[in-house]
Write a protein that holds these residues in place. Structure first.
Motif, mmCIF file in Angstrom:
data_model
loop_
_atom_site.group_PDB
_atom_site.id
_atom_site.type_symbol
_atom_site.label_atom_id
_atom_site.label_comp_id
_atom_site.label_asym_id
_atom_site.label_seq_id
_atom_site.Cartn_x
_atom_site.Cartn_y
_atom_site.Cartn_z
ATOM 1 N N PRO A 1 0.719 -1.216 -0.022
ATOM 2 C CA PRO A 1 0.057 0.130 -0.032
ATOM 3 C C PRO A 1 0.809 1.292 -0.012
ATOM 4 C CG PRO A 1 -0.525 -1.666 1.754
ATOM 5 C CD PRO A 1 0.591 -1.896 0.971
ATOM 6 N N PHE A 2 0.393 2.244 -0.563
ATOM 7 C CA PHE A 2 1.020 3.723 -0.888
ATOM 8 C C PHE A 2 0.096 5.014 -0.894
ATOM 9 C CE2 PHE A 2 1.042 2.364 -5.054
ATOM 10 C CZ PHE A 2 0.961 3.449 -5.824
ATOM 11 N N TYR A 3 0.588 5.837 -0.519
ATOM 12 C CA TYR A 3 -0.140 7.249 -0.840
ATOM 13 C C TYR A 3 0.501 8.051 -1.853
ATOM 14 C CZ TYR A 3 -1.932 11.773 0.184
ATOM 15 O OH TYR A 3 -2.722 12.924 0.145
ATOM 16 N N CYS A 4 -0.167 8.579 -2.818
ATOM 17 C CA CYS A 4 0.436 9.326 -3.750
ATOM 18 C C CYS A 4 -0.005 10.697 -3.453
ATOM 19 C CB CYS A 4 0.026 8.770 -4.905
ATOM 20 S SG CYS A 4 0.421 9.509 -6.793
ATOM 21 N N PRO A 5 0.933 11.604 -3.280
ATOM 22 C CA PRO A 5 0.568 12.885 -2.764
ATOM 23 C C PRO A 5 -0.062 13.700 -4.137
ATOM 24 C CG PRO A 5 2.742 12.428 -1.935
ATOM 25 C CD PRO A 5 2.272 11.373 -2.763
ATOM 26 N N PRO A 6 0.212 13.730 -5.402
ATOM 27 C CA PRO A 6 0.032 14.540 -6.282
ATOM 28 C C PRO A 6 -1.657 14.154 -6.579
ATOM 29 C CG PRO A 6 1.932 13.696 -7.004
ATOM 30 C CD PRO A 6 1.703 13.239 -5.599
ATOM 31 N N GLU A 7 -2.062 12.789 -6.289
ATOM 32 C CA GLU A 7 -3.489 12.665 -6.554
ATOM 33 C C GLU A 7 -4.248 12.627 -5.292
ATOM 34 O OE1 GLU A 7 -4.295 9.577 -9.829
ATOM 35 O OE2 GLU A 7 -2.321 8.879 -8.668
ATOM 36 N N ARG A 8 -3.545 12.728 -4.244
ATOM 37 C CA ARG A 8 -4.251 12.753 -2.864
ATOM 38 C C ARG A 8 -5.183 11.456 -2.974
ATOM 39 N NH1 ARG A 8 -5.011 17.694 -0.483
ATOM 40 N NH2 ARG A 8 -7.321 17.088 0.173
ATOM 41 N N LYS A 9 -4.459 10.486 -3.272
ATOM 42 C CA LYS A 9 -5.003 8.838 -3.304
ATOM 43 C C LYS A 9 -3.983 7.925 -2.498
ATOM 44 C CE LYS A 9 -7.804 9.529 -7.303
ATOM 45 N NZ LYS A 9 -8.142 9.096 -8.670
ATOM 46 N N ALA A 10 -4.795 7.215 -1.945
ATOM 47 C CA ALA A 10 -3.938 5.934 -1.006
ATOM 48 C C ALA A 10 -4.356 4.684 -2.134
ATOM 49 C CB ALA A 10 -4.416 5.532 0.209
ATOM 50 N N PHE A 11 -3.316 3.827 -2.427
ATOM 51 C CA PHE A 11 -3.649 2.849 -3.312
ATOM 52 C C PHE A 11 -3.428 1.528 -2.415
ATOM 53 C CE2 PHE A 11 -2.834 6.352 -5.995
ATOM 54 C CZ PHE A 11 -3.431 5.893 -7.333
ATOM 55 N N LEU A 12 -4.413 0.536 -2.493
ATOM 56 C CA LEU A 12 -4.297 -0.905 -1.813
ATOM 57 C C LEU A 12 -4.813 -2.086 -2.597
ATOM 58 C CD1 LEU A 12 -4.105 -2.266 0.975
ATOM 59 C CD2 LEU A 12 -6.377 -1.524 1.352
ATOM 60 N N ASP A 13 -4.006 -3.020 -2.719
ATOM 61 C CA ASP A 13 -4.480 -4.405 -3.194
ATOM 62 C C ASP A 13 -4.832 -5.078 -2.188
ATOM 63 O OD1 ASP A 13 -4.773 -7.033 -4.101
ATOM 64 O OD2 ASP A 13 -3.213 -6.676 -5.712
ATOM 65 N N THR A 14 -5.997 -5.406 -1.674
ATOM 66 C CA THR A 14 -6.385 -6.126 -0.595
ATOM 67 C C THR A 14 -5.744 -7.389 -0.393
ATOM 68 O OG1 THR A 14 -8.527 -6.895 -1.676
ATOM 69 C CG2 THR A 14 -8.366 -5.097 -0.174
ATOM 70 N N ALA A 15 -5.140 -8.095 -1.517
ATOM 71 C CA ALA A 15 -4.325 -9.258 -1.441
ATOM 72 C C ALA A 15 -3.114 -9.062 -0.463
ATOM 73 C CB ALA A 15 -3.717 -9.655 -2.705
ATOM 74 N N PHE A 16 -2.935 -7.692 -0.264
ATOM 75 C CA PHE A 16 -1.599 -7.354 0.682
ATOM 76 C C PHE A 16 -1.986 -7.860 1.986
ATOM 77 C CE2 PHE A 16 0.563 -4.496 3.773
ATOM 78 C CZ PHE A 16 1.868 -4.968 3.331
ATOM 79 N N PHE A 17 -3.233 -8.082 2.441
ATOM 80 C CA PHE A 17 -3.616 -8.341 3.830
ATOM 81 C C PHE A 17 -3.272 -9.900 3.883
ATOM 82 C CE2 PHE A 17 -7.282 -4.930 3.685
ATOM 83 C CZ PHE A 17 -6.441 -4.271 3.970
ATOM 84 N N THR A 18 -3.478 -10.647 2.811
ATOM 85 C CA THR A 18 -3.147 -11.968 2.735
ATOM 86 C C THR A 18 -1.463 -12.260 2.897
ATOM 87 O OG1 THR A 18 -4.966 -12.605 1.229
ATOM 88 C CG2 THR A 18 -3.007 -14.261 1.665
ATOM 89 N N THR A 19 -0.788 -11.332 2.211
ATOM 90 C CA THR A 19 0.537 -11.262 2.354
ATOM 91 C C THR A 19 1.245 -10.942 3.976
ATOM 92 O OG1 THR A 19 1.034 -10.462 -0.085
ATOM 93 C CG2 THR A 19 2.673 -9.987 1.625
ATOM 94 N N MET A 20 0.365 -9.913 4.386
ATOM 95 C CA MET A 20 0.951 -9.850 5.835
ATOM 96 C C MET A 20 0.625 -10.989 6.793
ATOM 97 S SD MET A 20 -0.946 -5.841 6.429
ATOM 98 C CE MET A 20 -0.500 -6.040 8.133
#
Length: 283
Positions: A124-143
């Motif tokens: 997951p990461f935050y992109c300041p120019p877009e003021r958006k956070a990006f998340l693939d919920t599969a990361f929860f499985t990775t965690m």
């Protein structure tokens, strides 16, 4: 974590059914997992180098959305809504300002952002120019499966941390820091990045405290889940788990101990002023 039955956020952009193509035929097995972990650490998209079991080229037409995907999306939406209420209240009471919440982009597989490519391997990461956070919920499985950091509240901590970067953006902190980092050596720039990340951990602790006060959402063991997640994604722990030598000058997020301590500081305090990681000599 108690989250069912509460409102979801209207600031979720769902791109899960239009993910990008992923090339196969790369590195697989244990080596593939280590490359993915390195990607999570360095913030680099390594997914096109890794083949964890498939062959050929996967279609980019439409991704299948499973019941688990839908539950994760609902959870993220409710958690995001909680952050909106909490930070609106904090901005009004502590700063006398209006909080403008971010958009959270949900995707599955790959997508694009103004900050570059996004995939499960980037984390997951935050992109300041877009003021958006990006998340693939599969990361929860990775965690849970690869980093040993499972649980609802561990996942909520991830969402809260990315929203905390948006709070930093709202306060003008990210813009100032990026200007300074552009003039610094690589080592000094990394050290400044650590301060940014630890402040976001502290802000996440504030969110956890206020979420409990406003919604009574925490259950027994939830804080331990967040603390474990903070420990598992500390720079020193990620480097050891990737079979690397621990190199403090390359740290960009802080050690496991630091991440836990600053989260706890925000949790104990609830005050933005106590999360000033830029003035202290002891991180």
């Amino acid at each position: 974590m108690k989250w069912q039955g509460r409102r979801g956020s209207g600031n979720v952009e769902d791109r899960r059914r239009r993910s990008g193509t992923r090339r196969a035929g790369g590195i697989g097995g244990v080596a593939g997992v280590l490359i993915l972990l390195a990607g999570l650490y360095f913030g680099v998209d390594t997914s096109q180098l890794v083949d964890l079991g498939g062959a050929g080229v996967q279609s980019s037409a439409e991704s299948e959305i499973t019941p688990a995907d839908e539950r994760a999306a609902q959870f993220v939406s409710v958690t995001l809504a909680d952050t909106e209420e909490v930070w609106t209240d904090i901005f009004a009471r502590q700063l006398g300002q209006t909080y403008d919440p971010p958009t959270l982009v949900l995707f599955k597989g790959q997508t694009r952002s103004a900050c570059g490519g996004a995939s499960a391997a980037t984390g997951p990461f935050y992109c300041p120019p877009e003021r958006k956070a990006f998340l693939d919920t599969a990361f929860f499985t990775t965690m849970e499966d690869r980093l040993g950091a499972g649980g609802d509240f561990a996942a909520a901590y991830v969402v809260a941390h990315e929203v905390a970067h948006h709070v930093q953006n709202e306060l003008g902190i990210l813009g100032q820091v990026n200007q300074m980092r552009a003039q610094m050596s690589a080592a000094d720039s990394n050290a400044m990045s650590v301060r940014v990340e630890l402040q976001a951990d502290c802000f996440s602790g504030i969110w956890a405290r206020m979420a409990q006060e406003k919604f009574g959402s925490l259950e027994r063991g939830d804080i331990a889940e967040a603390m474990n997640a903070a420990a598992q994604i500390g720079d020193d722990t990620l480097q050891r788990n990737a079979g690397q030598r621990v190199r403090p000058h390359t740290f960009t997020h802080g050690t496991s101990e630091q991440r836990q301590r600053w989260f706890q500081r925000g949790l104990d305090s609830g005050n933005l002023a106590d999360c000033d990681t830029f003035s202290t000599s002891r991180l």
